[in-house]
Scaffold this active site. Structure first.
Site, mmCIF file in Angstrom:
data_model
loop_
_atom_site.group_PDB
_atom_site.id
_atom_site.type_symbol
_atom_site.label_atom_id
_atom_site.label_comp_id
_atom_site.label_asym_id
_atom_site.label_seq_id
_atom_site.Cartn_x
_atom_site.Cartn_y
_atom_site.Cartn_z
ATOM 1 N N HIS A 2 16.765 4.590 -4.583
ATOM 2 C CA HIS A 2 15.368 4.176 -4.700
ATOM 3 C C HIS A 2 14.539 5.372 -5.157
ATOM 4 C CE1 HIS A 2 11.586 2.102 -3.878
ATOM 5 N NE2 HIS A 2 11.156 3.259 -3.407
ATOM 6 N N ASP A 30 8.144 -8.444 3.410
ATOM 7 C CA ASP A 30 7.695 -7.349 2.548
ATOM 8 C C ASP A 30 6.944 -7.857 1.327
ATOM 9 O OD1 ASP A 30 7.743 -4.450 1.739
ATOM 10 O OD2 ASP A 30 8.781 -5.328 0.018
ATOM 11 N N ARG A 85 -1.080 -4.966 0.731
ATOM 12 C CA ARG A 85 -1.299 -3.516 0.755
ATOM 13 C C ARG A 85 -2.015 -3.060 -0.491
ATOM 14 N NH1 ARG A 85 4.305 -1.014 1.029
ATOM 15 N NH2 ARG A 85 3.148 0.930 0.703
ATOM 16 N N SER A 124 8.574 -0.664 4.033
ATOM 17 C CA SER A 124 8.787 -1.433 2.808
ATOM 18 C C SER A 124 10.076 -1.019 2.107
ATOM 19 C CB SER A 124 7.592 -1.256 1.866
ATOM 20 O OG SER A 124 7.806 -1.944 0.644
ATOM 21 N N LYS A 172 14.042 -3.225 2.635
ATOM 22 C CA LYS A 172 14.730 -3.850 1.487
ATOM 23 C C LYS A 172 16.131 -3.275 1.307
ATOM 24 C CE LYS A 172 11.423 -3.230 -1.671
ATOM 25 N NZ LYS A 172 10.118 -2.920 -1.048
#
Length: 455
Positions: free
Chosen positions: A88, A167, A174, A189, A193
Site C-alpha cells: 500500500h 470503510d 472523511r 482505513s 482493507k
C-alpha cells in the site's frame, strides 16, 4: 459479534468521544455496525469522525476500530500453501509502482490480491491508470478475484461491495468533513482493507516530502510505525519503507502515460527511480513472507523478474484475466509497440523550454500535478470523470546539464490554449549550478516489524 444489546445511543457515543472519553470495545462495535447497516445517520457519522479528529484515539481504540471495520464484511480465505502479499502506498505524483510490482511478485510465486483506489486531488489512482487500458475491468467479485489469483497470481481491483463496507462509507464522509488526516482514521482505513485480504505479508510505502501527505521524515516515520504496529497486531506481518516524494516518480505523470512507462519498466527498461522502488518494496515483501532468506536476495529476485520478461508475461495474463482482449494485451506487452495504437492520445502536445543554462536541481511534483489536475487528469471529489490522456512527459533528468531553449517537458492536453498554465509549469523547474545538486535515493528507510515493540 453483535452489539445489539449495547444500551448506549449513537448521540451518547458521539458525546463520549467529543468530551475526550475512551470508547469501549462494545461502543466501537456499535458505531461500526451502525455505519455498515445504515442505522446511524451521515450527520452523526460526520460528528463522530470530527470528534475522533479533535480528540484522537488510544492505540487500543484504534486497533479495535480497525478490527471491527475489517470484520464489517466478507474477508478472503486462501489455500494454506499460498504466500499472499500486498503493498500500500500513501500516494504521490507519478506513482505507478503497483503496475510492475504486482506481476513481478506473482512471477516469484506469490499471490497478490491488490485492492487499490482512485485518484483524488493531486495523487493519481492505480485504478484510474489501469482503466485507461481499453477493456480493463477493475470491478471483480470475490470469486472472480480468487479465480484470477489461481490462474495468474495477481490482480489489481477496486474495493468490492462485500469487503470492508464500513470503510467505503467512512472514507467518503472523511473527505467531505475534512477529517482525512486523522491518524486513527488513516490507520483503520488502510489496515482494515489489507487485513480483510488475508495476507501473509504487507509492505507500506509511506511517502514524505513536498508532494506527500506528510511533509517531513519524522511525521512519516510516526505514521509508518503506527501502521506497522496495527498490521502486526491484527496478524499480518507488516513492514514499511519510507520514500521521498518531492519530484515525480519516473518521467511521466498522468494515467495513460504512466501505464506506458510501467510497461517499459516491465520490459527491463524504464526509469531508475521507478525500478528502485519496485525492487526495494518487492524484495522487502519476499523477505518478510519467508520466500527469501535475506532482503538483498529478495531484491535480486525481483530485479531478475523485471529483466527476464517473466513479470511482463504475468502482467499480460493479468490484463486478459481482467477483461482486456488478447490482441490488445499482447500488443501492449510486445517488445516494440506503439502504445497509442491502443491508449488514448491527447489532442495536443506542447513542449516548454528551459529558461536558463545550468543543471536541473529540482522538479516540483506537486506544482506539476496541480496543473495537470486543472487540465483534467485528476478529480476534486469522488465520482468525477477524469481525462486519461492528459499528462506530462518530463524530458530531462535530475542533475542533468541543460541549455536555454532546450525542451524540458511535454504536456499532453485537450484544451486549445495552454498559455495560462505556463507560469505555474515553469516554476516547477529549478535550474542552478551543478555543485548545488545532491542526488538522493528514493528509499530513505526501512521499518522492520521485528524491531518494534509489539507487546
Amino acid at each position: 459479534m453483535s452489539y445489539k444489546d449495547s444500551a448506549i445511543s449513537f448521540p451518547e457515543l458521539i458525546k463520549v468521544k467529543r468530551d475526550g472519553g475512551r470508547l469501549s470495545i462494545a461502543e466501537i462495535g456499535t458505531f461500526v455496525q451502525g455505519v455498515t447497516s445504515g442505522a446511524i445517520q451521515k450527520t452523526q457519522i460526520g460528528a463522530m469522525l470530527m470528534a475522533i479528529w479533535q480528540k484522537g484515539m488510544t492505540e487500543e481504540e484504534t486497533l479495535v476500530l480497525t478490527r471491527e471495520m475489517m470484520n464489517s464484511g466478507e474477508t478472503f480465505k486462501w489455500p494454506e500453501e499460498w504466500l499472499v502479499v500486498d503493498k500500500h502506498s500513501t500516494g504521490g505524483v507519478g506513482d505507478k509502482v503497483s503496475l510492475p510490482l504486482a506481476p513481478a511478485l506473482a512471477a516469484c510465486g506469490c499471490k497478490v490480491p491488490m485492492i487499490s483506489g482512485r485518484g483524488l486531488a493531486h495523487t493519481g489512482g492505480t485504478l484510474d491508470k489501469l482503466e485507461s487500458i481499453p477493456g480493463f475491468k477493475v470491478n471483480q467479485s470475490v470469486e472472480q478475484v480468487k479465480q484470477i489469483l489461481e490462474d495468474v497470481g495477481c490482480c489489481i481491483v477496486g474495493q468490492t461491495e462485500s469487503v470492508v463496507p464500513a470503510d467505503r462509507v467512512l472514507y467518503a464522509i472523511r473527505d467531505a468533513t475534512s477529517t482525512v488526516d486523522s491518524l486513527p482514521l488513516i490507520i483503520s482505513s488502510i489496515i482494515s482493507k489489507k487485513g480483510a485480504e488475508g495476507l501473509s505479508a504487507l509492505v507500506l510505502d509511506v511517502k514524505f516530502g513536498r508532494a506527500a501527505l506528510y511533509k517531513d521524515l519524522d511525521s512519516a516515520r510516526r505514521l509508518a510505525q503506527s501502521l506497522v504496529t496495527a498490521g502486526n497486531k491484527l496478524g499480518v506481518k507488516t513492514g514499511a519503507v519510507l520514500s521521498r516524494m518531492d519530484t515525480p516518480i519516473g518521467q511521466t505523470v498522468g494515467n495513460a502515460l504512466e501505464v506506458c512507462e510501467a510497461l517499459e519498466c516491465l520490459k527491463g527498461r524504464g526509469p531508475d527511480d521507478l525500478k528502485e522502488l519496485v525492487i526495494n518494496l518487492g524484495g522487502y515483501l519476499l523477505w518478510m513472507c519467508g520466500h527469501s532468506c535475506t532482503l538483498e536476495g529478495g531484491k535480486t529476485e525481483i530485479a531478475l523478474k523485471l529483466e527476464n520478461g517473466e513479470a511482463l508475461k504475468k502482467f499480460e495474463a493479468m490484463l486478459m484475466g481482467q477483461g482486456v482482449s488478447a490482441d490488445v494485451a499482447h500488443s501492449l506487452c510486445s517488445n516494440e509497440t506503439d502504445y497509442f495504437k491502443h491508449m488514448k492520445r491527447a489532442a495536443h502536445q506542447t513542449e516548454l523550454e528551459v529558461l536558463d543554462d545550468g543543471a536541473v536541481l529540482d522538479i516540483d511534483g506537486l506544482a506539476l500535478a496541480k496543473v495537470l489536475h486543472k487540465l483534467g487528469a485528476g478529480r476534486t471529489k469522488s465520482g468525477e470523470e477524469i481525462d486519461y490522456s492528459v499528462g506530462a512527459e518530463i524530458l530531462v533528468k535530475m542533475g542533468q546539464q541543460v541549455q536555454k531553449g532546450e525542451s524540458w517537458i511535454r504536456i499532453h492536453h485537450n484544451c486549445p490554449d495552454l498559455s495560462t498554465h505556463y507560469s505555474d509549469l515553469q516554476t516547477a523547474l529549478v535550474i542552478g549550478s551543478l555543485d548545488k545538486y545532491k542526488a538522493a535515493s528514493r528509499v530513505a528507510e526501512f521499518i522492520n516489524p521485528d524491531n518494534l515493540n509489539m507487546s
